[in-house]
Design a protein around this motif. Structure first.
Motif, PDB file in Angstrom:
ATOM      1  N   SER A 243      38.665  33.167  30.099  1.00  0.00           N
ATOM      2  CA  SER A 243      39.335  31.870  30.237  1.00  0.00           C
ATOM      3  C   SER A 243      40.850  31.962  30.183  1.00  0.00           C
ATOM      4  O   SER A 243      41.544  31.004  30.523  1.00  0.00           O
ATOM      5  CB  SER A 243      38.840  30.905  29.150  1.00  0.00           C
ATOM      6  OG  SER A 243      39.096  31.435  27.863  1.00  0.00           O
ATOM      7  N   PHE A 244      41.380  33.122  29.746  1.00  0.00           N
ATOM      8  CA  PHE A 244      42.831  33.307  29.678  1.00  0.00           C
ATOM      9  C   PHE A 244      43.374  34.060  30.898  1.00  0.00           C
ATOM     10  O   PHE A 244      44.530  34.479  30.892  1.00  0.00           O
ATOM     11  CB  PHE A 244      43.216  34.063  28.406  1.00  0.00           C
ATOM     12  CG  PHE A 244      42.979  33.283  27.146  1.00  0.00           C
ATOM     13  CD1 PHE A 244      43.848  32.283  26.756  1.00  0.00           C
ATOM     14  CD2 PHE A 244      41.876  33.532  26.349  1.00  0.00           C
ATOM     15  CE1 PHE A 244      43.644  31.551  25.596  1.00  0.00           C
ATOM     16  CE2 PHE A 244      41.651  32.812  25.187  1.00  0.00           C
ATOM     17  CZ  PHE A 244      42.536  31.816  24.815  1.00  0.00           C
ATOM     18  N   PHE A 245      42.549  34.233  31.933  1.00  0.00           N
ATOM     19  CA  PHE A 245      42.971  35.006  33.105  1.00  0.00           C
ATOM     20  C   PHE A 245      43.911  34.144  33.948  1.00  0.00           C
ATOM     21  O   PHE A 245      43.496  33.433  34.869  1.00  0.00           O
ATOM     22  CB  PHE A 245      41.744  35.447  33.907  1.00  0.00           C
ATOM     23  CG  PHE A 245      41.948  36.728  34.654  1.00  0.00           C
ATOM     24  CD1 PHE A 245      41.553  37.934  34.120  1.00  0.00           C
ATOM     25  CD2 PHE A 245      42.558  36.726  35.901  1.00  0.00           C
ATOM     26  CE1 PHE A 245      41.743  39.119  34.810  1.00  0.00           C
ATOM     27  CE2 PHE A 245      42.760  37.906  36.593  1.00  0.00           C
ATOM     28  CZ  PHE A 245      42.355  39.104  36.042  1.00  0.00           C
ATOM     29  N   ALA A 246      45.199  34.219  33.635  1.00  0.00           N
ATOM     30  CA  ALA A 246      46.197  33.322  34.220  1.00  0.00           C
ATOM     31  C   ALA A 246      46.295  33.455  35.738  1.00  0.00           C
ATOM     32  O   ALA A 246      46.515  32.464  36.448  1.00  0.00           O
ATOM     33  CB  ALA A 246      47.565  33.579  33.585  1.00  0.00           C
ATOM     34  N   ASP A 247      46.139  34.672  36.252  1.00  0.00           N
ATOM     35  CA  ASP A 247      46.284  34.902  37.689  1.00  0.00           C
ATOM     36  C   ASP A 247      45.255  34.098  38.476  1.00  0.00           C
ATOM     37  O   ASP A 247      45.551  33.566  39.547  1.00  0.00           O
ATOM     38  CB  ASP A 247      46.148  36.399  37.985  1.00  0.00           C
ATOM     39  CG  ASP A 247      46.770  36.784  39.311  1.00  0.00           C
ATOM     40  OD1 ASP A 247      47.887  36.317  39.603  1.00  0.00           O
ATOM     41  OD2 ASP A 247      46.136  37.544  40.068  1.00  0.00           O
ATOM     42  N   SER A 248      44.035  34.001  37.937  1.00  0.00           N
ATOM     43  CA  SER A 248      42.993  33.249  38.633  1.00  0.00           C
ATOM     44  C   SER A 248      43.222  31.742  38.520  1.00  0.00           C
ATOM     45  O   SER A 248      42.907  30.984  39.445  1.00  0.00           O
ATOM     46  CB  SER A 248      41.618  33.622  38.079  1.00  0.00           C
ATOM     47  OG  SER A 248      41.258  34.923  38.488  1.00  0.00           O
ATOM     48  N   TRP A 249      43.761  31.285  37.392  1.00  0.00           N
ATOM     49  CA  TRP A 249      44.119  29.871  37.289  1.00  0.00           C
ATOM     50  C   TRP A 249      45.199  29.529  38.312  1.00  0.00           C
ATOM     51  O   TRP A 249      45.183  28.448  38.924  1.00  0.00           O
ATOM     52  CB  TRP A 249      44.615  29.550  35.883  1.00  0.00           C
ATOM     53  CG  TRP A 249      43.534  29.462  34.855  1.00  0.00           C
ATOM     54  CD1 TRP A 249      43.328  30.300  33.809  1.00  0.00           C
ATOM     55  CD2 TRP A 249      42.502  28.464  34.765  1.00  0.00           C
ATOM     56  NE1 TRP A 249      42.232  29.916  33.069  1.00  0.00           N
ATOM     57  CE2 TRP A 249      41.711  28.779  33.633  1.00  0.00           C
ATOM     58  CE3 TRP A 249      42.184  27.331  35.532  1.00  0.00           C
ATOM     59  CZ2 TRP A 249      40.608  28.012  33.264  1.00  0.00           C
ATOM     60  CZ3 TRP A 249      41.095  26.565  35.157  1.00  0.00           C
ATOM     61  CH2 TRP A 249      40.325  26.898  34.031  1.00  0.00           C
TER      62      TRP A 249
END
Length: 257
Positions: A243-249
């Motif tokens: 849930s912390f995978f910023a690149d995918s957000w």
């Protein structure tokens, strides 16, 4: 127990060259945000080396600053850079590294303190333990240095060299194969070969071991081709795993535009 926790938190504080429990708590929280697995492995290493150092040392003079605990924390956090190494190997190597550092370096630190040496060991035990651990893993075939060289070349945009390293990597676990193919996929993506990149990323997904980086790469490759719905699906699967995978957000944001 009180001294164990105190020394451990001061060890995390020493990562920022601060002999402070509050700073140590902040660093540990940062590690938890970065990676729960890395934080737990690091905390285990810090607690273990602190306990072993307390048993090995004649007093707590050289321990109360956290300068030994920081080495255990670092050896545990080391595996964040080598996620392809199996978890049980990470735990075993961390434990052995902590035992070795406590056995060999506690007497050295106490001797330096007695002689009023102006120098401290600081992270020297960690550096030596890390090199010994990685050398042993390469020798026993658990870790292939080609894989690390491939990611290093990829980070410096030397794509052909990166792909050569990835293709020459000999893997013995599904996790290592996943990171080999993920690296190859990112290199092909950056060179503009979206078909090859998606093939490499799909190979990772076929292993079914949950590597969010592969879903992320697949999402960006599809986005570059204008396949927005397919890209968004890949990004959602990445953040479902982390849930912390910023690149995918970030990718999901671009898909929504």
């Amino acid at each position: 127990m009180k001294h164990l926790l105190d020394h451990t938190l001061r060890g995390y504080g020493q990562m920022l060259v601060a002999n402070s429990r509050i700073t140590g708590v902040c660093v540990l929280i940062g590690l938890l945000v970065l990676s729960l697995e890395a934080a737990l492995m690091s905390l285990g290493g810090a607690l273990l080396i602190t306990a072993l150092a307390q048993w090995r040392a004649q007093g707590d003079t050289v321990l109360k600053t956290g300068l030994f605990s920081v080495n255990g924390a670092l050896i545990g956090a080391l595996w964040y850079l080598f996620p392809q190494v199996p978890l049980w190997v990470q735990a075993l190597t961390t434990a052995l590294g902590c035992a070795g550092m406590a056995y060999f370096f506690v007497p050295v630190a106490e001797r330096m303190h007695e002689k009023k040496s102006p120098y401290v060991l600081f992270s020297l035990p960690y550096v030596m333990a890390a090199w010994a651990a990685l050398t042993a893993l390469i020798f026993f075939g658990v870790h292939d240095a080609e894989l690390t060289r491939g990611w290093r070349a990829l980070l410096t945009n030397r794509f052909e060299k990166a792909e050569k390293h990835f293709l020459n990597t000999e893997v013995s676990t599904d996790m290592a194969e996943a990171y080999r193919c993920a690296g190859l996929g990112w290199s092909l993506y950056r060179r503009g070969d979206q078909t090859g990149a998606q093939t490499a990323f799909s190979r990772v997904l076929s292993l079914k071991i949950g590597v969010p980086d592969a879903y992320d790469g697949l999402g960006w490759s599809r986005l570059r081709q204008g396949r927005y719905e397919d890209a968004a699906l890949a990004f959602r699967r990445a953040v479902a795993l982390d849930s912390f995978f910023a690149d995918s957000w970030d990718g999901l944001g671009w898909c929504a535009l």
